[in-house]
Design an enzyme around this catalytic site. Structure first.
Site, PDB file in Angstrom:
ATOM      1  N   TYR A  29      21.173 -26.619 -55.490  1.00  0.00           N
ATOM      2  CA  TYR A  29      20.488 -25.803 -55.932  1.00  0.00           C
ATOM      3  C   TYR A  29      20.382 -24.421 -54.958  1.00  0.00           C
ATOM      4  O   TYR A  29      20.545 -23.349 -55.383  1.00  0.00           O
ATOM      5  CB  TYR A  29      19.155 -26.054 -56.844  1.00  0.00           C
ATOM      6  CG  TYR A  29      18.915 -25.254 -57.714  1.00  0.00           C
ATOM      7  CD1 TYR A  29      19.531 -25.110 -59.066  1.00  0.00           C
ATOM      8  CD2 TYR A  29      17.801 -24.051 -57.422  1.00  0.00           C
ATOM      9  CE1 TYR A  29      18.928 -24.193 -60.068  1.00  0.00           C
ATOM     10  CE2 TYR A  29      17.477 -23.262 -58.508  1.00  0.00           C
ATOM     11  CZ  TYR A  29      18.014 -23.295 -59.619  1.00  0.00           C
ATOM     12  OH  TYR A  29      17.447 -22.186 -60.600  1.00  0.00           O
ATOM     13  N   GLU A  58      25.288 -17.251 -54.931  1.00  0.00           N
ATOM     14  CA  GLU A  58      24.873 -15.996 -55.770  1.00  0.00           C
ATOM     15  C   GLU A  58      24.297 -14.772 -55.051  1.00  0.00           C
ATOM     16  O   GLU A  58      25.105 -13.675 -55.056  1.00  0.00           O
ATOM     17  CB  GLU A  58      24.028 -16.364 -56.740  1.00  0.00           C
ATOM     18  CG  GLU A  58      24.500 -17.546 -57.726  1.00  0.00           C
ATOM     19  CD  GLU A  58      23.631 -18.096 -58.686  1.00  0.00           C
ATOM     20  OE1 GLU A  58      22.877 -17.329 -59.168  1.00  0.00           O
ATOM     21  OE2 GLU A  58      23.716 -19.362 -59.228  1.00  0.00           O
TER      22      GLU A  58
END
EC number: 4.2.1.134
Length: 362
Positions: free
Chosen positions: A286, A293
């Protein structure tokens, strides 16, 4: 020659169907507790009245009991529950009339026969009332339809992300680093499909079809779709960047464990290795996905500044100037806040599913 065995202090109480034994030993290790020929045999190492030693005792019960005791250990004591074969009240615990010196009543749990009968009656009434209440609740006529929909949804998503992961892995082994540069053109159609379909998860949470909290679901899905549709989908210059490979790869690995776990949960199956992966794999993946991103957004800011795409200039009805690169900088802050929100939620979920539980032995 071995000395006499040490016996711990044991306290007992009873109900019509059960016997309760509390052994005063702390830090119990290697307990060996069995019932043979209606005799309970106990042997364990722990800290008792004579310090840290091996303690043992035997109790021959007054009447027949089930041969499978249930034991629960805490740091301060060990509790043993024994089921009677017949529901009745015993005048004493042991077959011998004289009470052993190490045995005493457990006054914290002690009830006389009349009180125990009242407690048993209250439990039975409570059980009957609960059954009456449950019988009044109408069965959901769409229960099987909802379950079938959730199974199919999770199956389709699992197959989609599996295709992405396998395709990217095979291309990586065959082409090496060259596969980084055309990831978007080979994978984007399937990723568009999966991430568009993922919007259904917001609806599922909103209407109560699943118990997932709404805010973390919205944060994750809209965060991914913003990167996929707004950043990568509108900038051809970004589509050939190596960061696209890492974004898609981390997303797909996480979902390889999440969707099968949910699919099996729909039919009441829990596979422990999959549960462990579901609530553990996200710990490295994660943050890595969030970092990828962020890198993608940082790389896109100069391109948006140069092209002016999505920026609002004058004149316009609002009479304000909004530069999209500035919006992206604000979004970066929100991205890391979103990662924190989801990380905290997933950590709580992990503690709930994988956290320490009371040890139970039969």
């Amino acid at each position: 020659m071995a000395g006499p065995s040490l016996r711990p202090h044991v306290h007992w109480a009873q109900r019509h169907r059960e016997l309760f034994l509390r052994v005063d030993l702390s830090d119990v290790r290697n307990p060996d507790i069995t019932i043979t020929d209606n005799v309970l045999h106990f042997r364990a190492q722990g800290h008792g009245a004579k310090g840290d030693n091996i303690y043992e005792f035997e109790i021959e019960f007054l009447e027949p009991v089930e041969p499978k005791p249930v034991c629960r250990m805490t740091q301060r004591q060990l509790n043993i529950t024994v089921q009677k074969k017949e529901s009745n009240w015993w005048e004493r615990l042991t077959k011998q009339e004289k009470r052993p010196l190490f045995l005493a009543p457990d006054f914290d749990r002690w009830l006389d026969e009349s009180d125990a009968e009242m407690e048993l009656k209250e439990k039975e009434e409570e059980k009957i009332n609960k059954m009456k209440i449950e019988s009044r609740i109408p069965e959901d006529p769409f229960k099987h339809l909802k379950k079938g929909y959730l199974i199919m949804y999770n199956l389709v998503q699992f197959l989609g992300f599996s295709w992405i992961f396998v395709n990217m892995t095979v291309r990586l082994f065959i082409l090496g680093k060259d596969s980084f540069y055309d990831t978007f053109h080979t994978i984007s159609d399937m990723m568009y499909f999966c991430q568009t379909l993922a919007l259904m998860e917001i609806m599922n949470s909103l209407i109560g079809l699943v118990r997932s909290p709404l805010i973390p679901t919205i944060v994750q899905i809209f965060g991914r779709n913003f990167v996929l549709f707004v950043i990568l989908g509108t900038l051809e210059e970004m589509q050939s960047k190596p960061v696209v490979f890492f974004i898609f790869y981390f997303w797909s690995i996480i979902e390889l464990f999440r969707y099968p776990y949910y699919m099996l949960s729909c039919i009441g199956i829990e596979w422990k290795p999959l549960t462990w992966l579901r609530y553990t794999a996200w710990i490295p993946l994660y943050p890595l996905g969030g970092l990828s991103e962020a890198v993608c957004i940082v790389q896109s800011i100069p391109i948006f500044s140069e092209t002016g795409k999505f920026s609002l200039g004058l004149p316009n009805p609002l009479n304000v100037t909004i530069q999209f690169p500035f919006v992206l900088q604000i979004y970066l802050i929100g991205l890391f806040l979103g990662v924190f929100v989801n990380f905290r939620y997933l950590y709580k979920q992990r503690k709930q599913h994988l956290g320490p539980k009371k040890r139970k032995m039969k």
